[in-house]
Design a protein around this motif. Structure first.
Motif, mmCIF file in Angstrom:
data_model
loop_
_atom_site.group_PDB
_atom_site.id
_atom_site.type_symbol
_atom_site.label_atom_id
_atom_site.label_comp_id
_atom_site.label_asym_id
_atom_site.label_seq_id
_atom_site.Cartn_x
_atom_site.Cartn_y
_atom_site.Cartn_z
ATOM 1 N N ALA A 21 1.048 -4.958 -9.575
ATOM 2 C CA ALA A 21 -0.158 -4.288 -9.074
ATOM 3 C C ALA A 21 -1.189 -4.057 -10.167
ATOM 4 N N ILE A 28 -5.498 5.939 -1.039
ATOM 5 C CA ILE A 28 -5.209 4.593 -1.523
ATOM 6 C C ILE A 28 -5.319 3.664 -0.335
ATOM 7 N N ALA A 65 5.078 -2.918 -7.606
ATOM 8 C CA ALA A 65 4.464 -2.080 -8.642
ATOM 9 C C ALA A 65 4.176 -2.912 -9.884
ATOM 10 N N GLU A 124 2.616 1.965 -3.310
ATOM 11 C CA GLU A 124 1.717 2.593 -4.279
ATOM 12 C C GLU A 124 1.513 4.073 -3.966
ATOM 13 N N TYR A 137 -8.603 5.027 -4.480
ATOM 14 C CA TYR A 137 -8.145 3.881 -5.248
ATOM 15 C C TYR A 137 -8.049 2.683 -4.304
ATOM 16 N N TYR A 170 -3.786 4.689 -12.380
ATOM 17 C CA TYR A 170 -3.356 3.737 -11.349
ATOM 18 C C TYR A 170 -2.863 2.415 -11.924
ATOM 19 N N PHE A 213 -0.028 0.915 -12.121
ATOM 20 C CA PHE A 213 1.371 0.834 -11.681
ATOM 21 C C PHE A 213 2.106 -0.255 -12.456
ATOM 22 N N ASP A 214 1.387 -1.341 -12.734
ATOM 23 C CA ASP A 214 2.011 -2.471 -13.423
ATOM 24 C C ASP A 214 2.449 -2.078 -14.836
ATOM 25 N N GLU A 269 0.827 -1.203 0.000
ATOM 26 C CA GLU A 269 0.000 0.000 0.000
ATOM 27 C C GLU A 269 0.866 1.260 0.000
ATOM 28 N N HIS A 305 -6.760 -0.806 -3.623
ATOM 29 C CA HIS A 305 -5.729 -1.689 -4.168
ATOM 30 C C HIS A 305 -6.062 -3.158 -3.925
ATOM 31 N N ARG A 321 10.017 -2.748 -4.079
ATOM 32 C CA ARG A 321 9.022 -1.785 -4.575
ATOM 33 C C ARG A 321 8.690 -2.053 -6.032
#
Ligand SMILES: [Zn+2]
Ligand SMILES: [Zn+2]
Length: 944
Positions: A597, A510, A594, A67, A554, A681, A683-684, A64, A556, A590
């Motif tokens: 995600a 988030i 990400a 992100e 958002y 959002y 992230f991936d 979390e 997650h 990290r």
């Protein structure tokens, strides 16, 4: 001064250093703009979902926070005044439980200490151990404003809690009443529906025969049979209900029953709520111990008889069973019923049993007096109720816009459905740790005084015999207020509103689905309710869109182990984030999080991915070292890269070498994609774009090509060398900024080195995020490079097929196909000639032969622009090959024998886990195959 970067990438060394630097330099502090000044850019505000003060960082937190940090760093770098506010929650139940356990080991208890001493003890605990999780966040580099750190029991936040309570009470929206709550006999408090976890249990359904009475109160000889899963609660029965149209029982209408064991007469009542199909169709009514029965009791004006005390023992209302634990009483009740011939069948029954989420004790539905917020009640001024406002905040308004947007969208429906069916919110908890309810009960007139300042006398009769309510407020009451209270509410005045004006509403929340109702919904209710009374800074009334606590939510995904199992201590599959950070570095973890995600799906955390991203970080580190080595070598002969030229995406002349035009186009395209992905959002997607750029484009191709341009021995080439080197450093610097929100430590370290320790800002996090748009992208260069890359990769594949030794340069033949890609304009041959050096180097071609047709005897592959073949004939040294194969065969034979021995050992087979045996069998089969292959190859060798 040489660019000093240690030889090996050691995340621990650089991460500790920068984490400490960011905190010490206070880099992410965001003070409110001075009163009367209008800020240059909009704020971007995020509240950290406050972890429990007792908490330790787990993988869910790290996910979390990664992100949130990516978002905050990115927005900060796009020029927003980013503010991330950290803090911890006092976590009533969890903290009290923790300290109670500690007391138990010392042989004492909170009751022995008394309330005041106990509270002091919790504060002491907090001073010593509380907030460890925030220290962990500091080490992980979360870019929060540490000067704004709060604790939900801080003075000003507690004052806000009190004001909110008193105000709601004055508005007639808080009341005290009897209600069925989920009672935890261990924690001795009511807990919310959301804090009860249900497990399937194998239990029983007991049938009990209640004697039917004649009109004059004598046993008629007939029985009415009911069934129950909690027989001990019958001690509190006040009626038995049947469906009015149930034909089996029509003759019983208006009759009474004798309650077994207790002897009292109870009525048979008629209610359409009763299901004729369940059990016998007759239901015992125990209003004090079941929510449905409570409703039945209200409808039929029945009394409630509570038969249990706070610790789950039968109380004085339970007759002969008083003082017994609930489960002991259950056994005794069943035995006594049986002895009296009143027990019917006992059936096995699987049912859901609620447990306290904190201590796992079975929860007891029980009548008690609690405090409530009337969330559906319209206030006296006729406006919307608290719930109605919270619904309006998420639904499209008259202008079609939503004041709060929830992503993924499916959760919007979940939220609305919950809010539309919400019951009054029970806000009291029978704990000692928390915000004590500011209400005083009068022993004289029995009325209640609720006050902002502790009263010394009853406000109704003036009696001094007032005592404060012992309950505290539900933890979510105070955390629900955070978006307004951390920015100064309720003390918002003309002089004291800079923070509120600057940062409220917050921009984004988030968080996880698990606290959508607990916390997200409470913040929306309180945020809309309390901020609506604060006019806008220009004095105009605050519209709903400016009353909401946040503009975006958002939700997650949840993080699971590699096998998609929920991480749990009992299963032993918990991944400790601190441990894997120690092993691979924060940046790699990290980046893993990400990259995985993707929205809407749970994340199966796989350590192999982290290992991969550790290698990715290492790759970038080595690229940096290579670049700095060349920069330093160039400097020795007077070729300098001017730092003033760095800091923006380079512009490239149309006649610049292809690799320069191409890499800048790729960089722009990546920047566009990453910005767009973060906007939604994804992230991936953002992580994958960056990975592809750095690894695929920059390291695998661009760096290799640039090596061709760097010629420090030939002074005639000085201009070209300088241009290539400058371009390389400029592109790299921009790419570091692109990567920075995802890998803040690595990029910070390298970025400072790029500038030789004199960067234009104190941190890469304070530099600007690369931006571009499609009209600036050189699509021709992208297309041309695709042709070249395709030729190179197909040639590499051919070399592999043919078994060409890695270091051997061999000739290739190319012939142009019919359709030529428009991006290479003048034709394939001139295009390849122009970029011959690139092909020769990357495809390891000693020579590129342009042919009309590729000889039929050559292995060929198609490329976008034509066919390619590698001209190569294998030569092998028979003696060496024979030697190698013979050694291999011996090795395989040995391996095979060992595997067979193990698989033949029954003792081993009995003890070894199934996956080990499976693995061994697979290994045996593979070794056998390799052995056969090697033997065949040996046989096929020509004689020497
Ligand atoms: Zn409990
Ligand atoms: Zn009074």
């Amino acid at each position: 001064m040489p660019h000093d970067l240690p030889k090996a990438y050691d995340p621990t060394a650089i991460e500790d250093h920068w984490a400490e630097y960011w905190v010490r330099e206070n880099l992410f502090a965001q003070p409110a703009p001075a009163a009367g000044t209008s800020p240059e850019s909009a704020a971007f505000t995020v509240l950290l979902p406050p972890p429990n003060v007792t908490g330790q960082l787990h993988m869910g937190h790290m996910f979390e926070q990664a992100e949130i940090d990516i978002m905050v760093r990115w927005r900060r770098m796009t020029g927003r005044r980013a503010l991330w506010v950290p803090g911890t929650d006092h976590a009533g139940i969890a903290t009290q439980l923790m300290v109670e356990r500690q007391l138990a080991t010392e042989g004492t208890s909170r009751q022995q200490l008394g309330r005041e001493a106990f509270e002091a003890r919790v504060w002491e605990w907090k001073r010593h151990y509380g907030g460890a999780i925030l220290d962990q966040m500091k080490r992980l580099g979360a870019s929060v404003d540490w000067q704004r750190e709060y604790f939900t029991m801080d003075g000003h936040l507690s004052a806000a809690v009190r004001e909110a309570f008193v105000r709601l009470y004055e508005q007639g929206l808080i009341y005290r009443g009897a209600y069925i709550v989920n009672w935890c006999p261990r924690c001795q408090t009511a807990i919310s529906d959301l804090e009860v976890v249900y497990d399937e249990h194998k239990g029983h359904l007991w049938e009990i025969r209640y004697p039917v009475l004649t009109v004059d109160g004598q046993d008629s000889g007939e029985f009415l049979t009911i069934s129950t899963t909690r027989p001990e609660t019958m001690l509190g029965d006040v009626a038995v209900a049947i469906h009015p149209e149930d034909e089996r029982y029509l003759h019983l209408h208006g009759k009474k029953l004798r309650l077994p064991l207790m002897g009292r007469e109870i009525p048979i009542i008629l209610d359409e709520w009763v299901s004729r199909d369940f059990g016998t169709g007759a239901v015992k009514v125990t209003p004090a111990h079941d929510p449905n029965d409570f409703a039945l009791g209200e409808r039929h004006h029945l009394p409630s008889i509570n038969v249990m005390d706070d610790i789950g023992h039968i109380n004085e209302n339970g007759g002969a069973y008083a003082g017994l634990d609930r489960y002991v009483a259950r056994k005794r009740v069943v035995a006594d019923l049986e002895a009296q011939g009143l027990l019917g069948a006992i059936k096995d029954h699987i049912h859901n049993v609620g447990h306290c989420d904190r201590c796992k004790t079975v929860v007891e539905p029980r009548l008690s007096t609690q405090w409530f917020i009337a969330v559906n009640k319209k206030p006296d001024d006729g406006g919307a109720s608290i719930a109605e406002k919270a619904i309006a905040a998420v639904k499209p308004g008259a202008d079609g816009k939503k004041a709060i947007r929830i992503t993924p969208e499916q959760y919007e429906k979940t939220y609305l459905n919950w809010m539309e069916n919400i019951h009054d919110w029970c806000i009291s908890r029978q704990l000692w740790w928390g915000h004590r309810i500011p209400a005083w009960h009068c022993a004289n007139c029995h009325k209640t005084t609720v006050a902002r300042v502790d009263p010394t006398a009853c406000s109704h009769c003036g009696s001094a015999q007032v005592t404060q309510e012992t309950d505290v407020l539900d933890t979510w009451f105070s955390s629900g207020l955070l978006p307004v209270s951390v920015f100064g509410w309720p003390n918002i005045s003309a002089e004291n509103r800079a923070d509120f004006d600057a940062f409220y509403p917050t921009s984004l929340l988030i968080t996880g689905f698990d606290i959508l109702f607990f916390w997200v919904a409470r913040m929306i209710m309180f945020g809309c309710w309390f901020s609506k009374d604060i006019p806008m800074s220009d004095g105009s009334p605050r519209p709903l869109a400016e009353s909401v606590p946040f503009r975006e939510v958002y939700i997650h995904a949840l993080i699971r182990d590699a096998n998609r199992e929920k991480m749990s201590k009992t299963k032993g599959n918990v991944v400790d984030p601190i441990e894997i950070v120690k092993q691979y570095g924060t940046d790699a973890v990290r980046f893993t999080l990400a990259s995985m995600a993707s929205p809407g799906t749970d994340i199966a955390f796989n350590i192999a991915r982290t290992e991969g991203y550790r290698a990715f970080a290492n790759k970038i580190w080595n690229a940096a070292r290579f670049i700095f080595m060349n920069v330093d070598r160039a400097a020795e002969i007077g070729i300098k890269v001017d730092p003033a030229e760095l800091g923006s995406i380079p512009t490239v002349a149309s006649d610049a070498p292809l690799e320069a035009r191409w890499i800048v186009a790729e960089l722009k395209r990546t920047a566009i994609g990453v910005n767009q992905s973060l906007e939604t959002y994804r992230f991936d997607v953002a992580a994958h774009l960056i990975e592809k750029f750095f690894w695929g484009d920059f390291c695998s191709y661009y760096l290799e090509i640039v090596k061709l341009r760097l010629d420090f021995s030939d002074l005639a080439k000085e201009t070209a060398t300088r241009a290539a080197l400058t371009m390389l450093v400029r592109v790299f610097e921009v790419a570091l900024r692109l990567l920075s929100p995802f890998m803040p430590f690595l990029t910070e370290e390298i970025w400072h080195t790029v500038y030789d320790g004199n960067p234009p800002a104190k941190s890469i996090a304070l530099s600007r995020y690369p931006q571009s748009d499609d009209s600036q992208v050189d699509h021709r260069a992208l297309g041309a490079m695709i042709v070249l890359e395709n030729l190179i990769s197909e040639t590499r594949a051919l070399r592999k097929d043919l078994g060409v030794e890695e270091n051997a340069d061999v000739p290739i033949a190319v012939c142009a196909g019919p359709g030529i890609n428009a991006s290479i304009g003048g034709g394939y041959k001139p295009f390849l000639k122009e970029n011959l050096a690139i092909v020769e180097r990357l495809a390891r071609a000693s020579e590129v032969r342009f042919v009309q047709q590729i000889s039929a005897s050559l292995l060929r592959r198609h490329t976008y622009a034509g066919d390619v073949a590698v001209i190569y004939e294998a030569t092998i040294d028979v003696a060496t090959e024979r030697d190698r194969l013979t050694k291999d065969i011996a090795k395989y034979e040995k391996g095979l024998a060992s595997a067979e021995r193990q698989l033949g050992n029954e003792g081993f087979l009995a003890k070894a886990p199934a996956h080990v045996v499976e693995g061994l069998k697979k290994q045996e089969a593979e070794t056998r195959l390799l052995l056969e292959k090697a033997r065949a190859a040996l046989d096929a060798l020509p004689p020497e």
